[in-house]
Design a protein around this motif. Structure first.
Motif, PDB file in Angstrom:
ATOM      1  N   THR A  24      19.336  -1.332   3.576  1.00 33.41           N
ATOM      2  CA  THR A  24      18.683  -0.599   2.491  1.00 33.41           C
ATOM      3  C   THR A  24      17.525  -1.430   1.957  1.00 33.41           C
ATOM      4  N   ILE A  25      16.332  -0.828   1.909  1.00 31.67           N
ATOM      5  CA  ILE A  25      15.147  -1.530   1.403  1.00 31.67           C
ATOM      6  C   ILE A  25      14.735  -0.926   0.065  1.00 31.67           C
ATOM      7  N   VAL A  26      14.626  -1.793  -0.935  1.00 31.04           N
ATOM      8  CA  VAL A  26      14.123  -1.382  -2.251  1.00 31.04           C
ATOM      9  C   VAL A  26      12.679  -1.869  -2.345  1.00 31.04           C
ATOM     10  N   PRO A  27      11.706  -0.954  -2.421  1.00 27.40           N
ATOM     11  CA  PRO A  27      10.306  -1.393  -2.335  1.00 27.40           C
ATOM     12  C   PRO A  27       9.743  -1.940  -3.634  1.00 27.40           C
ATOM     13  N   LEU A  28       8.843  -2.909  -3.496  1.00 24.39           N
ATOM     14  CA  LEU A  28       8.011  -3.309  -4.611  1.00 24.39           C
ATOM     15  C   LEU A  28       6.896  -2.281  -4.756  1.00 24.39           C
ATOM     16  N   THR A  29       6.074  -2.423  -5.782  1.00 23.43           N
ATOM     17  CA  THR A  29       4.989  -1.480  -6.043  1.00 23.43           C
ATOM     18  C   THR A  29       3.659  -2.219  -6.036  1.00 23.43           C
ATOM     19  N   VAL A  30       2.650  -1.592  -5.448  1.00 21.22           N
ATOM     20  CA  VAL A  30       1.292  -2.128  -5.426  1.00 21.22           C
ATOM     21  C   VAL A  30       0.395  -1.184  -6.217  1.00 21.22           C
ATOM     22  N   PHE A  31      -0.388  -1.761  -7.120  1.00 21.71           N
ATOM     23  CA  PHE A  31      -1.290  -0.967  -7.948  1.00 21.71           C
ATOM     24  C   PHE A  31      -2.738  -1.272  -7.587  1.00 21.71           C
ATOM     25  N   PHE A  32      -3.495  -0.231  -7.256  1.00 19.70           N
ATOM     26  CA  PHE A  32      -4.947  -0.315  -7.162  1.00 19.70           C
ATOM     27  C   PHE A  32      -5.485   0.447  -8.368  1.00 19.70           C
ATOM     28  N   GLY A  33      -5.886  -0.279  -9.384  1.00 20.64           N
ATOM     29  CA  GLY A  33      -6.262   0.378 -10.636  1.00 20.64           C
ATOM     30  C   GLY A  33      -5.054   1.079 -11.229  1.00 20.64           C
ATOM     31  N   ASP A  34      -5.193   2.370 -11.495  1.00 22.29           N
ATOM     32  CA  ASP A  34      -4.085   3.144 -12.064  1.00 22.29           C
ATOM     33  C   ASP A  34      -3.231   3.816 -10.992  1.00 22.29           C
ATOM     34  N   ASP A  35      -3.591   3.636  -9.733  1.00 21.78           N
ATOM     35  CA  ASP A  35      -2.847   4.273  -8.639  1.00 21.78           C
ATOM     36  C   ASP A  35      -1.735   3.344  -8.154  1.00 21.78           C
ATOM     37  N   ALA A  36      -0.510   3.858  -8.148  1.00 27.69           N
ATOM     38  CA  ALA A  36       0.652   3.075  -7.747  1.00 27.69           C
ATOM     39  C   ALA A  36       1.160   3.534  -6.385  1.00 27.69           C
ATOM     40  N   TYR A  37       1.523   2.580  -5.549  1.00 27.66           N
ATOM     41  CA  TYR A  37       2.026   2.882  -4.209  1.00 27.66           C
ATOM     42  C   TYR A  37       3.291   2.061  -3.949  1.00 27.66           C
ATOM     43  N   SER A  38       4.308   2.705  -3.379  1.00 28.40           N
ATOM     44  CA  SER A  38       5.501   1.984  -2.949  1.00 28.40           C
ATOM     45  C   SER A  38       5.161   1.202  -1.685  1.00 28.40           C
ATOM     46  N   ASP A  39       5.397  -0.108  -1.739  1.00 28.97           N
ATOM     47  CA  ASP A  39       5.056  -0.993  -0.627  1.00 28.97           C
ATOM     48  C   ASP A  39       5.769  -0.557   0.653  1.00 28.97           C
ATOM     49  N   ASN A  40       4.967  -0.373   1.712  1.00 28.78           N
ATOM     50  CA  ASN A  40       5.457  -0.024   3.051  1.00 28.78           C
ATOM     51  C   ASN A  40       6.106   1.351   3.119  1.00 28.78           C
ATOM     52  N   VAL A  41       5.971   2.131   2.057  1.00 33.91           N
ATOM     53  CA  VAL A  41       6.475   3.501   2.056  1.00 33.91           C
ATOM     54  C   VAL A  41       5.296   4.459   1.917  1.00 33.91           C
ATOM     55  N   GLU A  42       4.579   4.339   0.805  1.00 32.19           N
ATOM     56  CA  GLU A  42       3.398   5.168   0.572  1.00 32.19           C
ATOM     57  C   GLU A  42       2.111   4.487   1.031  1.00 32.19           C
ATOM     58  N   LEU A  43       2.202   3.187   1.344  1.00 33.69           N
ATOM     59  CA  LEU A  43       1.020   2.434   1.760  1.00 33.69           C
ATOM     60  C   LEU A  43       1.426   1.484   2.875  1.00 33.69           C
ATOM     61  N   ASP A  44       0.986   1.797   4.107  1.00 30.46           N
ATOM     62  CA  ASP A  44       1.361   0.952   5.234  1.00 30.46           C
ATOM     63  C   ASP A  44       0.375  -0.197   5.402  1.00 30.46           C
ATOM     64  N   ASN A  45       0.586  -1.009   6.419  1.00 32.98           N
ATOM     65  CA  ASN A  45      -0.221  -2.202   6.640  1.00 32.98           C
ATOM     66  C   ASN A  45      -1.706  -1.880   6.749  1.00 32.98           C
ATOM     67  N   ALA A  46      -2.053  -0.955   7.640  1.00 33.23           N
ATOM     68  CA  ALA A  46      -3.471  -0.645   7.865  1.00 33.23           C
ATOM     69  C   ALA A  46      -4.118  -0.060   6.619  1.00 33.23           C
ATOM     70  N   GLY A  47      -3.414   0.857   5.956  1.00 36.08           N
ATOM     71  CA  GLY A  47      -3.953   1.480   4.757  1.00 36.08           C
ATOM     72  C   GLY A  47      -4.173   0.480   3.641  1.00 36.08           C
TER      73      GLY A  47
END
Length: 283
Positions: A24-47
């Motif tokens: 089971t992986i619990v993701p961290l979150t990455v923020f670009f400005g006000d936009d939040a992305y679940s690490d490796n879920v909503e935002l992959d390596n290339a993106g």
């Protein structure tokens, strides 16, 4: 006994591999400005690396909340887990480990009958993923929680990370400079080799070119032998392939390659490539 393994997204284990291994992986979150992305879920390596190079400001990262860990633990317990091993990136780099501990300690009383062991890996990325994958394999073999935890802790004492950065700029901007501050004067003219010590980035050497840095990494790997395991964590295919070809002159086994995720990439920048080396246990 049914033991389950939990980790976070900085282990850089592909989601498909984690699912197949029952992790089971619990993701961290990455923020670009006000936009939040679940690490490796909503935002992959290339993106992620594309966004990083296009962004005028450094993204921010955030640890999972205790509630996110509680949801994961509760789901596993209700599904029949009789023990949980939760392994996370170095507490010197993130509050993720503490969030997991808080989640465990504040679970509903009826759920606390199931033991949860939370481990600070003192590492990140490929430096902790091998132990996590091995732990998952041991759960499938029916090994008990205490023995699996002991294995993970033992392996982490033998795990070493070496990374080649294009620049220390991202380490500096992210505040994870640690003992590498002495390199800042030469920041633009070297391809620094860095490592982790007590959760902070520390300098190893300052080669002038990437090819010299890769050659030095190969030499350091040779000096570590005998090795139980060696893997590459890459920000892109090009740097991973370049380092792999140099390493194969001194190490002749298969070298697994993983993609560096957004959280680590935020603090090391584009062009980063790292190795995780695990030495053999002493007899």
């Amino acid at each position: 006994m049914t033991v389950h393994v939990v980790t976070d997204s900085t282990a850089d284990i592909p989601l498909e591999q984690a699912e197949a291994s029952g992790i089971t992986i619990v993701p961290l979150t990455v923020f670009f400005g006000d936009d939040a992305y679940s690490d490796n879920v909503e935002l992959d390596n290339a993106g992620f690396y594309q966004k990083l190079q296009e962004s005028k400001t450094l993204p921010r990262t955030s640890q999972p909340s205790p509630a996110a860990f509680q949801a994961a633990y509760t789901h596993l317990i209700e599904a029949g887990a009789t023990g949980i091993l939760s392994v996370h990136l170095s507490s010197g780099l993130s509050g993720t480990y503490q969030s997991a501990c808080t989640a465990r300690d504040t679970l509903d009383e009826q759920l606390k009958t199931v033991p949860i062991e939370v481990v600070d890996s003192q590492s990140i990325s490929a430096g902790m993923s091998h132990a996590i994958l091995q732990a998952a394999e041991k759960t499938r073999e029916g090994v008990g929680l205490a023995e699996i935890k002991a294995y993970v802790v033992s392996e982490q004492t033998r795990s070493h990370i070496l990374a080649v950065l294009d620049t220390l700029e991202y380490v500096k901007r992210g505040g994870r400079i640690g003992g590498a501050r002495a390199l800042l004067g030469n920041m633009l003219s070297v391809k620094p080799i860095v490592s982790l010590k007590d959760g902070a980035v520390v300098p190893v050497e300052q080669p002038r070119t990437r090819s010299k840095a890769y050659a030095r990494i190969a030499q350091l790997v040779k000096e570590m032998e005998p090795l139980e395991y060696l893997a590459i964590a890459e920000s892109n295919d090009e740097v991973g392939s370049q380092l792999a070809s140099v390493l194969q002159t001194v190490y002749h086994k298969e070298i697994p390659r993983y993609k560096l995720g957004a959280v680590l990439g935020t603090h090391t920048g584009p062009g980063t490539v790292a190795i995780a080396a695990i030495t053999m246990p002493k007899s």
